[in-house]
Design a protein around this motif. Structure first.
Motif, PDB file in Angstrom:
ATOM      1  N   ALA A  51      30.487 -16.302  35.809  1.00 58.50           N
ATOM      2  CA  ALA A  51      30.620 -16.777  34.074  1.00 58.50           C
ATOM      3  C   ALA A  51      30.774 -15.205  33.444  1.00 58.50           C
ATOM      4  N   VAL A  52      30.215 -14.309  33.899  1.00 58.34           N
ATOM      5  CA  VAL A  52      30.320 -12.872  33.041  1.00 58.34           C
ATOM      6  C   VAL A  52      31.892 -12.362  33.096  1.00 58.34           C
ATOM      7  N   ALA A  53      32.696 -12.257  34.408  1.00 58.77           N
ATOM      8  CA  ALA A  53      33.889 -12.072  34.387  1.00 58.77           C
ATOM      9  C   ALA A  53      34.837 -12.773  33.457  1.00 58.77           C
ATOM     10  N   TRP A  54      34.477 -14.271  33.568  1.00 59.71           N
ATOM     11  CA  TRP A  54      35.447 -14.995  32.506  1.00 59.71           C
ATOM     12  C   TRP A  54      35.179 -15.114  31.244  1.00 59.71           C
ATOM     13  N   LEU A  55      33.689 -15.105  31.002  1.00 62.52           N
ATOM     14  CA  LEU A  55      33.283 -14.847  29.415  1.00 62.52           C
ATOM     15  C   LEU A  55      33.863 -13.491  28.857  1.00 62.52           C
ATOM     16  N   ALA A  56      33.667 -12.302  29.746  1.00 58.74           N
ATOM     17  CA  ALA A  56      34.378 -11.133  29.187  1.00 58.74           C
ATOM     18  C   ALA A  56      35.647 -11.427  28.945  1.00 58.74           C
ATOM     19  N   ALA A  57      36.473 -11.990  29.835  1.00 56.95           N
ATOM     20  CA  ALA A  57      37.939 -12.168  29.478  1.00 56.95           C
ATOM     21  C   ALA A  57      38.249 -12.966  28.461  1.00 56.95           C
ATOM     22  N   GLY A  58      37.596 -13.632  28.265  1.00 55.25           N
ATOM     23  CA  GLY A  58      37.684 -14.856  26.898  1.00 55.25           C
ATOM     24  C   GLY A  58      37.588 -13.896  25.828  1.00 55.25           C
ATOM     25  N   LEU A  59      36.480 -13.207  25.793  1.00 58.18           N
ATOM     26  CA  LEU A  59      36.293 -12.225  24.381  1.00 58.18           C
ATOM     27  C   LEU A  59      37.359 -11.180  24.297  1.00 58.18           C
ATOM     28  N   VAL A  60      37.934 -10.520  25.246  1.00 63.37           N
ATOM     29  CA  VAL A  60      38.858  -9.557  25.340  1.00 63.37           C
ATOM     30  C   VAL A  60      40.227 -10.214  24.902  1.00 63.37           C
ATOM     31  N   ALA A  61      40.564 -11.534  25.443  1.00 61.26           N
ATOM     32  CA  ALA A  61      41.750 -12.137  24.874  1.00 61.26           C
ATOM     33  C   ALA A  61      41.403 -12.785  23.578  1.00 61.26           C
ATOM     34  N   ASP A  62      40.404 -12.873  23.056  1.00 62.47           N
ATOM     35  CA  ASP A  62      40.274 -13.171  21.611  1.00 62.47           C
ATOM     36  C   ASP A  62      40.677 -11.917  20.674  1.00 62.47           C
ATOM     37  N   ALA A  63      40.038 -10.904  21.349  1.00 64.14           N
ATOM     38  CA  ALA A  63      40.214  -9.659  20.333  1.00 64.14           C
ATOM     39  C   ALA A  63      42.012  -9.109  20.691  1.00 64.14           C
ATOM     40  N   LEU A  64      42.495  -9.459  21.436  1.00 64.96           N
ATOM     41  CA  LEU A  64      43.712  -9.106  22.130  1.00 64.96           C
ATOM     42  C   LEU A  64      45.130  -9.025  20.574  1.00 64.96           C
ATOM     43  N   PRO A  65      45.134 -10.086  20.161  1.00 65.23           N
ATOM     44  CA  PRO A  65      46.066  -9.870  18.734  1.00 65.23           C
ATOM     45  C   PRO A  65      45.678  -8.989  17.614  1.00 65.23           C
ATOM     46  N   GLY A  66      44.098  -8.707  17.771  1.00 67.18           N
ATOM     47  CA  GLY A  66      43.625  -7.911  16.635  1.00 67.18           C
ATOM     48  C   GLY A  66      44.082  -6.442  16.932  1.00 67.18           C
ATOM     49  N   ALA A  67      44.773  -6.144  17.840  1.00 64.92           N
ATOM     50  CA  ALA A  67      45.106  -4.688  18.070  1.00 64.92           C
ATOM     51  C   ALA A  67      45.970  -4.112  16.988  1.00 64.92           C
TER      52      ALA A  67
END
Length: 197
Positions: free
Chosen positions: A14-30
């Motif tokens: 859960a931690v690995a995939w929730l972290a991946a989901g959060l980073v993926a959500d922030a990806l277009p904001g670069a």
């Protein structure tokens, strides 16, 4: 196998995939190409960690004797994780290579087309759904929910289904908005053809 080991495995998933989901959500904001490439690299490592935990679940349950709920808990997020590993990683690699093209000018603003590619629903939605499904798997690993035939399982599947629809709609709207921003300069730069009278 005891409940603590099951919870550690399911919690790591859960931690690995929730972290991946959060980073993926922030990806277009670069804002810069270097930041986009860095975030895409972090996301790739998080996906690899999540896949490694999927591999570790059957290995650990095979090594440690006893009945384990961890495989049943890992089964729920397995389908969206397969979508991530087959489709999402390829798109993520395209974003990373595209941002890497600006390595000589790392402070270049991230091009709108790359930001739109980073917001593609096939990157964001499966990662967030995998994290959500792994989170729902925690009560299964703890032995609080028996599979199959539990009323709680039906409620959880309904809630996850509604969340998947909401995540998908949000990702599609954001990708559409960023795609329009990428095409806007093309629409404005059309040369005007003089009209002969």
């Amino acid at each position: 196998m005891d409940i603590a080991a099951d919870l550690i495995l399911a919690g790591a998933l859960a931690v690995a995939w929730l972290a991946a989901g959060l980073v993926a959500d922030a990806l277009p904001g670069a804002r810069t190409a270097r930041d986009l490439r860095r975030r895409a690299g972090h996301l790739t490592w998080l996906v690899a960690a999540g896949a490694a935990v999927f591999v570790a679940v059957p290995l650990v349950t095979w090594v440690i004797p006893g009945v384990s709920n961890a495989p049943a808990a890992a089964l729920l997020p397995a389908v969206p994780a397969l979508i991530v590993l087959t489709l999402g990683v390829r798109r993520l690699g395209q974003v990373r290579r595209g941002a890497g093209a600006f390595a000589t000018a790392p402070h270049t603003p991230a091009p709108p087309a790359l930001r739109a590619a980073a917001a593609h629903p096939l990157i964001l939605v499966p990662m967030q759904v995998t994290g959500l499904a792994a989170l729902v798997g925690l009560p299964i690993a703890a032995g609080l929910v028996e599979i199959p035939g539990a009323d709680v399982a039906g409620i959880a599947i309904t809630v996850v289904g509604a969340a998947v629809v909401a995540i998908g709609v949000r990702a599609a709207v954001r990708h559409s908005r960023l795609s329009l921003l990428a095409l806007a300069p093309i629409g404005r730069s059309r040369p005007r053809v003089p009209v002969s009278r």
